[in-house]
Design a protein around this motif. Structure first.
Motif, PDB file in Angstrom:
ATOM      1  N   LEU A  38       0.952  -0.796  -0.055  1.00  0.00           N
ATOM      2  CA  LEU A  38      -0.451   0.095   0.418  1.00  0.00           C
ATOM      3  C   LEU A  38       0.832   1.389  -0.340  1.00  0.00           C
ATOM      4  O   LEU A  38       1.855   1.346   0.393  1.00  0.00           O
ATOM      5  N   SER A  39       0.160   1.844  -0.649  1.00  0.00           N
ATOM      6  CA  SER A  39       1.260   3.491  -0.451  1.00  0.00           C
ATOM      7  C   SER A  39       0.681   4.735   0.724  1.00  0.00           C
ATOM      8  O   SER A  39       0.043   4.250   0.715  1.00  0.00           O
ATOM      9  N   ASP A  40       1.594   5.571   0.922  1.00  0.00           N
ATOM     10  CA  ASP A  40       1.580   6.163   1.779  1.00  0.00           C
ATOM     11  C   ASP A  40       0.847   7.404   1.582  1.00  0.00           C
ATOM     12  O   ASP A  40       1.395   8.341   0.923  1.00  0.00           O
ATOM     13  N   VAL A  41      -0.166   7.309   1.761  1.00  0.00           N
ATOM     14  CA  VAL A  41      -1.090   8.675   1.725  1.00  0.00           C
ATOM     15  C   VAL A  41      -1.554   9.421   3.102  1.00  0.00           C
ATOM     16  O   VAL A  41      -2.785  10.088   2.870  1.00  0.00           O
ATOM     17  N   SER A  42      -0.667   9.543   3.543  1.00  0.00           N
ATOM     18  CA  SER A  42      -0.874  10.270   4.409  1.00  0.00           C
ATOM     19  C   SER A  42      -1.309  12.063   4.247  1.00  0.00           C
ATOM     20  O   SER A  42      -1.932  12.677   4.953  1.00  0.00           O
ATOM     21  N   ASP A  43      -0.305  12.636   3.123  1.00  0.00           N
ATOM     22  CA  ASP A  43      -1.162  13.872   2.657  1.00  0.00           C
ATOM     23  C   ASP A  43      -2.140  13.826   1.301  1.00  0.00           C
ATOM     24  O   ASP A  43      -2.315  14.918   0.704  1.00  0.00           O
ATOM     25  N   GLY A  44      -2.598  12.973   1.757  1.00  0.00           N
ATOM     26  CA  GLY A  44      -3.187  12.148   0.029  1.00  0.00           C
ATOM     27  C   GLY A  44      -2.557  11.861  -0.847  1.00  0.00           C
ATOM     28  O   GLY A  44      -1.805  11.663  -0.974  1.00  0.00           O
ATOM     29  N   PRO A  45      -3.341  10.969  -2.199  1.00  0.00           N
ATOM     30  CA  PRO A  45      -4.856  11.194  -1.934  1.00  0.00           C
ATOM     31  C   PRO A  45      -5.804  11.099  -0.572  1.00  0.00           C
ATOM     32  O   PRO A  45      -5.528   9.274   0.302  1.00  0.00           O
TER      33      PRO A  45
END
Length: 219
Positions: A38-45
């Protein structure tokens, strides 16, 4: 937010046949794995369930809510065979941006597969292709004739988001930041229904846009 236009699908479009991955017959896995990609999306999307209102203007396309920068235009691409909506593009000074969401496994990893296939397709079409790492992981940059392309992908549980910008080579350096900013502020509404992996999430147009398109078709 800019004006709305209508664009017919053409085989020679900015992303051509590289526009979307083909759906397969695999139903998304309902369990998590230790091998999650999974991608890190702490800042979005953001997933719609995790999103807090930030007052950013967005066009609501049902499965995705995409920010529309000042001075940009929204183009709706129609499928001439079905008469339905094939894609919605945000056209900026740096290029045309398309953001699309797809059903994906809970553990991620779909973008790794799709990006490898996409790079192979681009090379087969004679493009100069480079693969590197960006904010969310793998990014693809390609040169096709006079057009510069940049692809990004984000893996989340049960959905994958893909963004692409196509524009002149002279704007390539600025284009990638414009693409990342729009993707970062996009909201994904996956829904709860099970569906095959790689299935495009349905695009629905706001009433005002649908009425505008209908008026153009009648005119």
């Amino acid at each position: 937010m800019g004006i709305f236009g209508r664009k017919r699908r053409t085989e020679g479009g900015s992303a051509g046949r590289h526009a979307a991955p083909d759906a397969d017959d695999t139903i998304e896995d309902e369990s998590f794995s230790e091998d999650s990609e999974l991608s890190d999306v702490s800042d979005g999307p953001f997933d719609v369930a995790d999103f807090e209102d930030d007052s950013v203007p967005r066009i609501d396309l049902g499965s995705v809510k995409v920010p529309v920068p000042d001075g940009s235009q929204v183009q709706v691409e129609m499928d001439p065979e079905t008469g339905g909506v094939r894609a919605v593009h945000v056209v900026t000074e740096q290029g045309q941006i398309t953001v699309s969401a797809y059903a994906a496994p809970r553990t991620g990893g779909l973008w790794r597969e799709v990006s490898a296939e996409l790079a192979d397709q681009l090379r087969a079409d004679g493009a100069k292709v480079n693969i590197g790492r960006g904010v969310w992981g793998l990014e693809i940059s390609a040169i096709v004739g006079d057009v510069s392309l940049r692809f990004v992908g984000i893996d989340r549980p049960r959905w994958m988001l893909r963004g692409v910008i196509a524009g002149p080579q002279s704007e390539a350096a600025a284009a990638v930041e414009v693409l990342r900013d729009i993707v970062r502020r996009t909201i994904v509404d996956r829904g709860d229904a099970p569906m095959p992996v790689r299935t495009p999430l349905t695009i629905t147009l706001p009433d005002a846009v649908a009425e505008h398109i209908a008026a153009q078709q009648q005119g």
